[in-house]
Design an enzyme around this catalytic site. Structure first.
Site, mmCIF file in Angstrom:
data_model
loop_
_atom_site.group_PDB
_atom_site.id
_atom_site.type_symbol
_atom_site.label_atom_id
_atom_site.label_comp_id
_atom_site.label_asym_id
_atom_site.label_seq_id
_atom_site.Cartn_x
_atom_site.Cartn_y
_atom_site.Cartn_z
ATOM 1 N N TYR A 265 18.459 -44.760 22.924
ATOM 2 C CA TYR A 265 18.014 -43.506 22.323
ATOM 3 C C TYR A 265 17.237 -42.651 23.331
ATOM 4 C CZ TYR A 265 15.990 -40.367 18.833
ATOM 5 O OH TYR A 265 15.625 -39.273 18.116
ATOM 6 N N SER B 218 13.312 -35.269 20.985
ATOM 7 C CA SER B 218 12.368 -36.203 20.371
ATOM 8 C C SER B 218 11.233 -36.421 21.359
ATOM 9 C CB SER B 218 13.080 -37.520 20.058
ATOM 10 O OG SER B 218 12.155 -38.558 19.814
#
Length: 676
Positions: free
Chosen positions: A530, A517
């Protein structure tokens, strides 16, 4: 034919000729195998040089525009095709010819040794019998001469002498003894002569058997040599066909100087200055413009980036259909918004049967709403963890599995929930296989490996397509949630990679594709769990690529920005659920106003408003699977490529300042702290 073959090998001399023939043919086979192995090594070295040349041309293509860019990209593509074609020849020479030829020679060497040992024993026995026969024949001759000498001596005795009777009796006795000895010797001589004949016949019989075996082995060797030559001829024919197509593609290259000049001017002059002004409007700390102007500049910058992307795209861009239009063709990277999750793709693109297996692991890719509840335990906004994962089985990997299946790939898809297994299976063809997979469970991974092993022994690609996302500050989430995020986003991918690594390195040019990501290279407030998992995955991917470089394993990382998925659509409800489940002391420490202002800022953010189409991620996944030169990092979409990645390159203190300006909201505890 057998009798004609035997007639060339008679007696001792024939045996020596047979031994020389066996040794010569065996050495010849080994020498041919060695030469072909050297040719395979040369082809493989040339293929590596071509691949490196193609990568260099591709990099150079990125430094120019227009028809020159297309020409260099075509050269790079054709170099990749020739490299692949030569790799196939090298594989055929070593795997289908040289190694089987050596194995055949080794086998025949053992068989020939057995034949030679048996014949040696028979000829040794025959020679021993002949030596015994010669010995008795010599004795017979000697006794015959002795008897003849005694008779001569007897006839020469003078008659009438007083010793005549005595001497004649003595000689007669010697004659009688010699005669008896001669008779015994003759019996032994006749027996040894018979034994010699029997031994000779045994040698002849064994020579016939040995010649028959040798004839059979020679026929097999020559027949297999003919098969090897045919295999080699077929591979050269296939290579010639490929090179013919390569030459046609190269001859079709056209350079348009006038158009290129215009493209250069448009690309490098006018927009550059406007972009610099817009960046100042967006990032200036003491901007005299109001927030409305800052947002307007940001939107204008986005429009410019979109136009840039359109200029670089080919006019006949057909998305993923163009990407996988010929399963083995290299895709033009200008068709992709490149600057995403896991699957496994098996078999090289040059399979002799044309079959390509693609195995997808499609477990998790959702907002994980684990947080501290009022009693201090960890909970979820959905009814259970299974409900959280339900949306994951219809994400990027899901769409790519369907697309590749339609294009003729053999798809094996690992899905977390049983209901979604049936749903996906109904969308795939009969040749596809869908199975249950939980990447946090080692037994589930082992079962998946067994299934893949039944389909293929070589993997072309492993795409790790699993992910959990959770919002909330570090004070809001439990250690259990932190570990859960790391389990799925990091340790699950590591476990899959380790388990399938032997199948990946069974051939060169395999690849591992890890879905990361933009949070893998830049950290945002409110996403510590995350971001930490994605940073860990990025570091692991870089180490894996460098550790396995000598094996020819390629590792790609996909770093998308915000995409229009179930994750972004359910973000507001997810954050509200997280907040309401927090314990009272945490809510008081941060304050209701802080949460409401933060939620409003997030939901009105231009990055959520301009979240991008997931098809961009599917395109780069397809490129990473099928391209002869997959990239190390893909950043699909304008957010990751043109905004957050450049932002991450700034000094850390400057990034802190920019993000603090974006998140200009103070928790209640800070205000109270300031008042004390």
């Amino acid at each position: 034919m057998a009798e004609e073959f035997r007639d060339g090998f008679l007696g001792d001399a024939g045996f020596d000729i047979l031994k020389k023939l066996m040794k010569g043919n065996n050495d010849f086979t080994f020498d041919v195998a060695k030469v072909l192995q050297e040719r395979s090594d040369a082809e493989m070295a040339y293929a590596r040089a071509l691949r490196k040349s193609g990568e260099s041309l591709e990099k150079l293509a990125g430094r120019t525009v227009g028809s020159v860019k297309l020409a260099l990209t075509t050269l790079a593509t054709q170099a990749g095709k020739e490299s692949d074609a030569r790799t196939i020849i090298a594989d055929v020479l070593i795997k289908d010819i040289s190694i089987p030829m050596k194995n055949r020679a080794d086998k025949q060497l053992k068989e020939k040794k057995t034949i030679e040992d048996t014949l040696n024993a028979k000829f040794k026995e025959w020679n021993t019998k002949k030596e015994t026969d010669n010995k008795y024949r010599s004795r017979q001759f000697e006794k015959s001469q002795e008897i003849e000498s005694l008779y001569n001596k007897l006839s020469e005795l003078p008659k009438g002498t007083k010793n005549f009777a005595k001497d004649s009796t003595k000689i007669s006795t010697s004659i009688q003894k010699a005669t008896e000895e001669l008779e015994r010797t003759e019996i032994k001589y006749h027996t040894s002569t018979r034994d010699v004949e029997l031994a000779r016949q045994a040698c002849d019989a064994e020579m016939c058997r040995g010649c028959d075996q040798m004839q059979k082995m020679e026929l097999e060797r020559i027949t297999e040599m003919a098969n090897f030559i045919q295999i080699y001829a077929n591979s050269i024919q296939s290579f010639s066909d490929t090179m013919y197509q390569v030459s046609r593609d190269l001859l079709s290259i056209q350079i348009n100087p006038e158009d290129d000049i215009i493209t250069e001017v448009r690309t490098y002059s006018k927009k550059k200055a406007e972009t610099e002004i817009l960046l100042y409007d967006i990032y200036a700390e003491t901007n005299p413009m109001n927030d409305e102007r800052r947002i307007s500049s940001f939107e204008r910058w986005i429009d410019l980036l979109k136009n840039d992307i359109k200029v670089q795209k080919q006019p006949n861009n057909a998305g993923i259909s163009a990407l996988i239009k010929a399963s083995t063709n290299k895709i033009d990277e200008d068709e992709l918004d490149i600057s995403s999750d896991g699957a496994m793709c098996s078999t090289p693109s040059h399979s002799k049967t044309g079959t390509i297996y693609v195995v997808f692991a499609l477990p998790i890719n959702v907002n994980s709403d684990h947080r501290h509840s009022r009693d201090g335990s960890s909970s979820s906004s959905n009814d259970d963890d299974g409900a959280m994962r339900r949306r994951c089985d219809t994400g990027f990997g899901h769409g790519l599995a369907i697309e590749l299946d339609h294009k003729g790939f053999h798809v094996l898809a690992g899905v977390y929930l049983q209901d979604n297994i049936i749903s996906l299976q109904n969308k795939l063809s009969s040749k596809a296989t869908v199975f249950q997979l939980d990447i946090t469970n080692q037994n589930s991974i082992d079962t998946a490996l067994e299934l893949v092993n039944k389909k293929t022994k070589v993997l072309h690609a492993l795409v790790n397509n699993a992910g959990l996302a959770t919002g909330g500050h570090i004070d809001w989430i439990s250690m259990q949630t932190m570990r859960k995020i790391m389990d799925v986003n990091y340790f699950g991918h590591v476990a899959m990679t380790k388990r399938f690594l032997p199948l990946l390195i069974a051939k060169r040019d395999s690849r591992v594709i890890n879905m990361s990501s933009m949070c893998g290279y830049i950290s945002f407030p409110g996403s510590s769990a995350y971001c930490a998992s994605k940073y860990a995955l990025e570091s692991f991917s870089d180490c894996l690529r460098r550790e396995m470089a000598s094996w020819g394993l390629r590792v790609s990382i996909v770093e998308p920005g915000t995409m229009r998925t179930a994750m972004t659509e359910g973000m507001e409800d997810s954050l509200k659920n997280i907040w309401h489940e927090l314990s009272t002391d945490i809510q008081e420490r941060w304050g209701e106003q802080f949460f409401n202002d933060s939620l409003k800022m997030i939901m009105t953010s231009p990055f959520i408003k301009y979240s991008e189409c997931p098809s961009k991620v599917i395109r780069v996944l397809g490129h990473a699977i099928t391209s002869t030169t997959p990239r190390i990092r893909y950043r699909p979409g304008f957010q990751s490529s043109y905004f957050f990645f450049p932002l991450s390159l700034l000094p850390a203190w400057l990034v802190d300042k920019i993000l603090s300006q974006a998140f200009r909201i103070s928790p209640a505890g800070v205000k109270n702290q300031s008042n004390e």
